[in-house]
Design a protein around this motif. Sequence first.
Motif, short mmCIF file in Angstrom:
data_model
loop_
_atom_site.label_atom_id
_atom_site.label_comp_id
_atom_site.label_asym_id
_atom_site.label_seq_id
_atom_site.Cartn_x
_atom_site.Cartn_y
_atom_site.Cartn_z
N ALA A 44 30.96 63.93 40.55
CA ALA A 44 29.47 63.95 40.43
C ALA A 44 29.02 62.42 40.72
CB ALA A 44 29.06 64.37 39.15
N TYR A 45 29.62 61.71 40.37
CA TYR A 45 29.26 60.16 40.29
C TYR A 45 29.97 59.16 41.44
CZ TYR A 45 25.80 61.67 36.76
OH TYR A 45 25.07 62.34 36.09
N GLY A 46 30.96 59.75 42.13
CA GLY A 46 31.62 59.30 43.19
C GLY A 46 32.36 57.79 42.61
N VAL A 57 21.60 69.42 39.42
CA VAL A 57 22.69 70.22 39.50
C VAL A 57 22.85 70.80 38.16
CG1 VAL A 57 25.22 70.66 39.77
CG2 VAL A 57 23.59 69.64 41.64
N CYS A 58 22.94 69.73 37.10
CA CYS A 58 23.38 70.04 35.75
C CYS A 58 22.25 71.17 34.90
CB CYS A 58 23.11 68.90 34.90
SG CYS A 58 23.63 69.03 32.91
N GLY A 59 21.03 70.99 35.50
CA GLY A 59 20.03 71.90 35.03
C GLY A 59 20.38 73.53 35.46
N CYS A 60 20.73 73.44 36.98
CA CYS A 60 20.83 74.86 37.36
C CYS A 60 22.15 75.38 36.79
CB CYS A 60 21.27 74.72 38.90
SG CYS A 60 19.86 74.19 40.00
N VAL A 61 23.05 74.66 36.63
CA VAL A 61 24.48 75.04 36.19
C VAL A 61 24.05 75.84 34.49
CG1 VAL A 61 26.61 74.55 35.09
CG2 VAL A 61 26.08 73.70 37.33
N ALA A 62 23.35 74.90 33.78
CA ALA A 62 22.91 75.07 32.42
C ALA A 62 22.19 76.28 32.18
CB ALA A 62 22.32 74.13 31.62
N GLY A 63 20.96 76.50 33.16
CA GLY A 63 20.06 77.56 33.11
C GLY A 63 20.74 78.85 33.63
N VAL A 107 28.06 68.38 30.36
CA VAL A 107 28.24 66.94 29.71
C VAL A 107 28.62 66.03 30.63
CG1 VAL A 107 29.58 65.85 27.89
CG2 VAL A 107 28.53 67.89 27.23
N ALA A 108 29.75 66.44 31.53
CA ALA A 108 30.28 65.77 32.59
C ALA A 108 29.28 65.33 33.81
CB ALA A 108 31.33 66.60 33.52
N LEU A 109 28.39 66.18 33.95
CA LEU A 109 27.21 66.14 34.68
C LEU A 109 26.08 65.08 34.35
CD1 LEU A 109 26.85 69.68 36.34
CD2 LEU A 109 27.74 67.33 37.55
N GLY A 110 26.14 64.85 32.98
CA GLY A 110 25.41 64.01 32.30
C GLY A 110 24.17 64.37 31.13
N SER A 111 24.71 65.75 30.72
CA SER A 111 23.96 66.19 29.54
C SER A 111 24.16 65.50 28.26
CB SER A 111 24.35 67.63 29.15
OG SER A 111 24.20 67.86 28.04
N PRO A 112 23.16 64.96 27.67
CA PRO A 112 23.35 63.98 26.41
C PRO A 112 23.75 64.56 25.28
CG PRO A 112 21.21 65.11 26.62
CD PRO A 112 21.65 65.55 27.81
N LEU A 113 24.47 66.02 25.11
CA LEU A 113 24.88 66.64 24.11
C LEU A 113 26.41 66.41 24.24
CD1 LEU A 113 23.13 70.17 24.35
CD2 LEU A 113 22.57 68.16 23.06
#
Length: 429
Positions: A41-43, A73-79, A122-128
């Motif tokens: 995700a972050y290269g 992308v994180c929001g799409c995956v989560a939702g 979490v890997a994509l950046g979620s703060p949880l």
Amino acid sequence: MLARPRTGMPLLMAVTVGVGIGAGIGGTCLGLLLHFIQHWAYGYSIHKLLSAQSFLQGVTASTPERRVLALLVCGCVAGIGWWALQRFARPLISVNDALKSDDPRTPVLSTVVNATLQIVTVALGSPLGREGAPREVGASFAGWLSHRIGLTPQESRVMVACGAGAGLAAVYNVPLSGTLFTLEVLLGTFATAAAIPALLTAVIASTVAWIGLGNDAQYSVPVFELSDSLMAWSMLIGPLFGFAAYGFSRLERAARSQVPRDWRLLPSCLLAFLLIGLAAIFYPQLLGNGKGPIQLGFNDGVSVQLAATLLVLKVLAILACLRAGAGGGLLTPGMSIGAMLAIVTGSLWNHAFPAVPLSAYAIVGAAAFLAASMRMPITAIVLAVELTRVDHDYLFPVVFAVAGSSAALRICIRRYDKVHVPSAVLHKE
């Protein structure tokens, strides 16, 4: 009706070993998946899953546009993911709810999907936090194995709790903390019949995880010199962390109670993670479960101003994600909140009393806030030591601060929740 006889010791030992191995493999797979998605995700460190470059370093080196895109992308995956899980899969059963049942199994497929979603987000950046996923997978495997072998309900409950603790031990390399989590938080007993399998499963799972995740400490810390000023601060400041943890827990429960249960889950997650991504343009430390800021705090890499800013943003980001419907744990996020709060309060203390390194305050504060927020004082003390491998003498300020925060939490619960607090308060998810 006659009660079913207890299972023989050889078979119980075999199940215990099997639960430890299964939890270790599950924790290893989830840990490697986390690293793979972070790098993609972050290269950074694309060709090496376990590298010297940390997630925070990779995020900081990435472009602001990439951070926002990753959070979208994180929001799409989560939702989409959690909406589909609620819509089509069997209802999830938490570990705590399973332990109250005569059949302590959890739905394997739903649990694995839920755990995978937690790791991916979490890997994509979620703060949880990521610790909930290996706990749930370990508990689910233990429930399935116990049922297949034919253990009694009580034996199955012990094994399910051991599977959860072993999953935690595997992913963080903390066998003693995993053992105590099982006994203090999940089972509420230190009886020998529970302590032996809890210790064995945690040690086996941690050993198995060494193969894929290594045997390094989660955090590197400098050598601290114990001082009277730090001891005095720890004794006095503990209750503040307990009051703060109680307030945070109330906000957390309120956020979880308002989660949308229909198509609104997708726009809610998209909006929450978009806002976090925009904030990460200026504060990349906000992304992820909080391990990066904790490590900076433990090494005097956070200024007082930045600590105060991250403290506010981290709390808001966590609550936004929970309110939107994202899943995840609160162990590392709680430690990050405690560490940032400790840096702020410690800097004020340094103005009036002999100065102490801010990193020393951060370790004590992380343990004190975690102990109260997750209601596990003994586990939090040992976890602080295992995660950092600090000197034995550092236990003294940690214990004083944890005692103060736990006492303050009990006062808040009795006064504001108006409930009786037993001697062993179980953690509620």
